[in-house]
Write an enzyme that holds these catalytic residues in place. Structure first.
Site, PDB file in Angstrom:
ATOM      1  N   CYS A   1      -3.149   2.696 -12.353  1.00 31.65           N
ATOM      2  CA  CYS A   1      -4.113   1.945 -13.129  1.00 31.65           C
ATOM      3  C   CYS A   1      -3.612   1.906 -14.576  1.00 31.65           C
ATOM      4  O   CYS A   1      -3.012   2.848 -15.056  1.00 31.65           O
ATOM      5  CB  CYS A   1      -5.513   2.537 -13.127  1.00 31.65           C
TER       6      CYS A   1
ATOM      7  N   ARG B   1       1.525  -0.775 -13.215  1.00 29.84           N
ATOM      8  CA  ARG B   1       0.800   0.450 -12.890  1.00 29.84           C
ATOM      9  C   ARG B   1      -0.199   0.247 -11.754  1.00 29.84           C
ATOM     10  O   ARG B   1      -0.802   1.204 -11.268  1.00 29.84           O
ATOM     11  CB  ARG B   1       0.055   0.967 -14.121  1.00 29.84           C
TER      12      ARG B   1
ATOM     13  N   TRP C   1      -5.075   0.264  -9.390  1.00 32.22           N
ATOM     14  CA  TRP C   1      -4.382   0.649  -8.169  1.00 32.22           C
ATOM     15  C   TRP C   1      -5.370   1.547  -7.440  1.00 32.22           C
ATOM     16  O   TRP C   1      -5.645   2.664  -7.864  1.00 32.22           O
ATOM     17  CB  TRP C   1      -3.104   1.405  -8.504  1.00 32.22           C
TER      18      TRP C   1
ATOM     19  N   ASN D   1      -8.424   5.591 -15.799  1.00 31.05           N
ATOM     20  CA  ASN D   1      -7.232   5.804 -14.988  1.00 31.05           C
ATOM     21  C   ASN D   1      -7.216   7.279 -14.604  1.00 31.05           C
ATOM     22  O   ASN D   1      -7.274   8.132 -15.474  1.00 31.05           O
ATOM     23  CB  ASN D   1      -5.986   5.447 -15.815  1.00 31.05           C
ATOM     24  N   GLY D   2      -7.170   7.561 -13.299  1.00 33.04           N
ATOM     25  CA  GLY D   2      -7.166   8.952 -12.840  1.00 33.04           C
ATOM     26  C   GLY D   2      -8.130   9.110 -11.686  1.00 33.04           C
ATOM     27  O   GLY D   2      -8.533   8.132 -11.055  1.00 33.04           O
TER      28      GLY D   2
ATOM     29  N   GLU E   1      18.722   7.227  -1.183  1.00 34.13           N
ATOM     30  CA  GLU E   1      18.183   6.352  -2.220  1.00 34.13           C
ATOM     31  C   GLU E   1      18.294   4.878  -1.785  1.00 34.13           C
ATOM     32  O   GLU E   1      17.360   4.094  -1.979  1.00 34.13           O
ATOM     33  CB  GLU E   1      18.915   6.614  -3.548  1.00 34.13           C
TER      34      GLU E   1
ATOM     35  N   LYS F   1      15.105   2.286  -1.385  1.00 29.26           N
ATOM     36  CA  LYS F   1      15.026   0.995  -2.095  1.00 29.26           C
ATOM     37  C   LYS F   1      14.738  -0.137  -1.107  1.00 29.26           C
ATOM     38  O   LYS F   1      13.923  -1.003  -1.357  1.00 29.26           O
ATOM     39  CB  LYS F   1      16.338   0.671  -2.820  1.00 29.26           C
TER      40      LYS F   1
ATOM     41  N   GLU G   1      11.148  -0.033   0.176  1.00 28.02           N
ATOM     42  CA  GLU G   1      10.180  -0.318  -0.881  1.00 28.02           C
ATOM     43  C   GLU G   1       9.992  -1.792  -1.177  1.00 28.02           C
ATOM     44  O   GLU G   1       8.877  -2.254  -1.308  1.00 28.02           O
ATOM     45  CB  GLU G   1      10.697   0.285  -2.197  1.00 28.02           C
TER      46      GLU G   1
ATOM     47  N   HIS H   1      22.894  14.208  16.893  1.00 27.48           N
ATOM     48  CA  HIS H   1      21.847  15.142  17.327  1.00 27.48           C
ATOM     49  C   HIS H   1      20.538  14.421  17.612  1.00 27.48           C
ATOM     50  O   HIS H   1      19.489  15.042  17.635  1.00 27.48           O
ATOM     51  CB  HIS H   1      21.668  16.238  16.273  1.00 27.48           C
TER      52      HIS H   1
ATOM     53  N   LYS I   1       3.913   1.815 -10.149  1.00 25.83           N
ATOM     54  CA  LYS I   1       5.047   2.395 -10.857  1.00 25.83           C
ATOM     55  C   LYS I   1       4.836   3.863 -11.168  1.00 25.83           C
ATOM     56  O   LYS I   1       5.740   4.668 -11.060  1.00 25.83           O
ATOM     57  CB  LYS I   1       5.266   1.608 -12.153  1.00 25.83           C
TER      58      LYS I   1
END
Ligand code: F6R
Length: 608
Positions: free
Chosen positions: A2, A27, A74, A100-101, A481, A485, A488, A504, A603
């Site tokens: 947020c 955000r 968010w 925000n939180g 990584e 990516k 995402e 395995h 983000k």
């Protein structure tokens, strides 16, 4: 997550809030809203979806006024909807709040307020805040906000306006970011600096539980005891353009191209030929380094992947045992920590809730903490004993790219610093690595000049539903990584495996045409990796190999190969990750995905 923004001054608040929110959309972007005081009452406009929906609504029915607060959400508590969008208000709409939180005790507070006759309309935790403030309001907004905050548990950055005190904006933070912008006769609050950079470069950084009281005439900072706090002004030196797209189609591709500079900047004045590693903000002594018997690197997501490279290099160069852990696991598993433990937290934003909690856990148990972060004044930078900033500049795209490569550079710098102090490497060995580091920006540029191969590969393979990334040693760390990516931003399912682990179990998934990206940059592991590639080729996989220029033997084993400039083996992740970032970007473009704002992601993850 947020983003919140607030304005008080003489100009039209609506356009300033919208502009600020557009810089904070990274955000969260599942709904947005503003509350603006028109001289008599507070008017709220909010709606589900991207900021553009809010802009359209405001164009149809503009809100006039010079005092307001705004929010981009968010969702955590309550689905994305018009009703759950912020700002939230008390019943008579005299108090409006953006938050925000997460208010962890909101159920208890909500029931308590309901027992006092309060009514709730949304599913959010936030809605308790304006109602609590209303409950305590007795003609003094600051006093009511302080009393309300004293009842709240959890994390919050909030902005509050009240029509009964029309020349005032009150704000406070705890465990969620908030800064104050100081203009001429106009003042701002925001979750992040880019939101206000078009208006001012002078800001106050806030500590937890500090209150902000703004009027058109100035800003006061108060402690929770109500005492005035003096704070130095922090002057932002980076350019507003640094947070804009600068001619690129997306922030992500712009940020990928900024990597040579970001790598260089992160080394500047720290890695110099013939001179010891210089770390201005790090006060750890030689004795303290010698005393360390265990290093924990703790982080989330991409930063965690940088930590995996950190483990390889600190163990190899400085011979200290390192464990790497995702912060959300570390914080709850009662890890063994003492005065001989060093924790390195890695966080682009410096605000990730789990990483911050892990840092606090380590400190509470006597460990020393070094923060590797990209944001000056962020929570981790303030709470750690030492800070090593990654000078990547603002990273706006949700998918982290330039922050990752600078985190890698930070890992090398720390490893070399320890190696120098512990004398685990000779001077000439250290010089050799430093020299190799200093040419990385040039090598990164070369990779970027050769992006057509990746673009072509993406255009041929983007319809695939699954992909595999293989590697050994540092190539395995990079494979993780690359796989993250791809998931995402292009929503293609992918897995990263250590080359030797494949047989395995996971090799059962390989069939005719399965795409495998295989990193083979590590000289010592090259032959082993070639054997692993053969194993998947035999089962029908279509393999793209990534190898250093000149190592053409790989061509016999793979379907196609992407050559990258040769660098010292230990530094290869900085270069070999770039084609993988480009691959995920071009795949996402081919699929028509929203690259900079992938679905379900934000983000900065400032909630657990
Ligand atoms: C991936 C990504 C996330 C972050 C993670 C940690 O592209 O951006 O996985 O790396 O949320 O964020 P920071 O580094 O801000 O702690």
């Amino acid at each position: 997550m947020c983003g919140i923004v607030g304005f008080i001054g003489k100009k039209d608040a609506s356009s300033i809030l919208i502009e600020g929110l557009s810089k904070l959309e990274y955000r969260g972007y599942d709904s947005a809203g503003v509350a603006i005081f028109d001289g008599e009452r507070i008017n709220v406009t909010k709606c589900k979806g991207r900021l553009v929906n809010l802009e359209n609504k405001l164009q149809e029915e503009p809100l006039k006024g010079t005092l307001g607060i705004g929010h981009t959400r968010w969702a955590t508590h309550g689905e994305p909807s018009d009703l759950n969008a912020h700002p939230h208000s008390n019943e008579d709409e005299t108090i409006s709040v953006v938050h925000n939180g997460i208010i962890e005790n909101y159920i208890h507070l909500r029931e308590w307020l309901i027992s006092k006759g309060y009514k709730f309309v949304s599913e959010t935790d936030t809605e308790v805040i304006p109602n609590l403030i209303d409950y305590f309001y007795n003609g003094d907004l600051v006093d009511a906000v302080m009393k309300a905050v004293a009842k709240m548990e959890g994390s919050y950055a909030i902005g509050v306006i009240c029509s009964k005190e029309p020349d005032k904006l009150v704000a406070v933070r705890k465990d969620s970011p908030l800064i104050v912008g100081l203009g001429k006769g106009e003042f701002f609050i925001a979750s992040d600096i880019p939101a206000i950079l078009n208006h001012t470069r002078d800001i106050y950084l806030l500590n937890d539980k500090e209150f902000v009281v703004m009027t058109k005439d100035g800003v006061k900072l108060l402690s929770q005891e109500g005492e005035e706090i003096k704070r130095d002004i922090y002057h932002v030196t980076w350019n507003a353009d640094a947070a804009e797209k600068g001619g690129f189609e997306h922030f992500m591709i712009k940020e990928i191209h900024e990597q040579p500079k970001a790598i260089k900047d992160t080394m500047t004045s720290r890695v110099m030929p013939g001179k010891p590693i210089t770390l201005d903000k790090i006060t750890i002594t030689k004795e303290q380094i010698e005393n360390i018997d265990k290093v924990y690197i703790v982080a989330c997501g991409t930063a965690y992947h940088a930590g995996i490279v950190g483990k390889y290099v600190i163990e190899k160069l400085a011979r200290i045992p390192v464990e790497v852990e995702v912060a959300s696991e570390f914080r709850y598993r009662d890890p063994i920590i003492n005065e001989r433990t060093l924790m390195i937290v890695v966080s682009q934003s410096g605000e990730t809730a789990d990483t911050l909690a892990a840092l606090r856990e380590a400190k509470a148990n006597g460990a020393r903490v070094i923060a590797v972060t990209n944001v000056v004044g962020s929570s981790v930078s303030r709470e750690a004993d030492d800070v090593l900033y990654t000078w990547a500049g603002p990273e706006i795209a949700v998918a982290s790219t330039k922050a990752y490569v600078t985190q890698l550079i930070a890992m090398y710098i720390i490893a070399l610093f320890f190696a120098e102090n512990k004398k685990t490497l000779s001077e000439s060995e250290i010089e050799e690595i430093k020299e190799a580091m200093l040419i990385l920006p040039e090598k990164a540029k070369e990779v970027l000049e050769n992006k057509e191969t990746i673009q072509k590969f993406a255009s041929k393979t983007y319809m695939h539903k699954d992909m595999f990334f293989l590697g050994r040693g540092l190539d395995y760390a990079v494979a993780m990584e690359g796989s993250l990516k791809l998931k995402e931003i292009s929503y293609i399912h992918s897995e990263a495996y250590a080359g030797g682990e494949l047989k395995h179990g996971p090799i059962a998934l390989i069939e005719k045409g399965t795409i495998v990206i295989a990193g083979a940059t590590q000289e010592k592991l090259y032959d082993k990796m070639v054997s692993n590639i053969k194993e998947v080729k035999t089962r029908g996989a279509n393999v793209l190999g990534i190898a250093f220029e000149g190592h053409t033997e790989i061509e016999k084993t793979v379907d196609s190969v992407l050559y990258i400039p040769e660098v010292n083996d230990v530094l290869s992740p900085v270069i070999s990750v770039i084609p993988l970032q480009l691959l995920s970007y071009y795949m996402a473009i081919q699929k028509g995905c929203d690259v900079d704002k992938p679905r379900n992601l934000a983000k900065s993850v400032t909630v657990e």
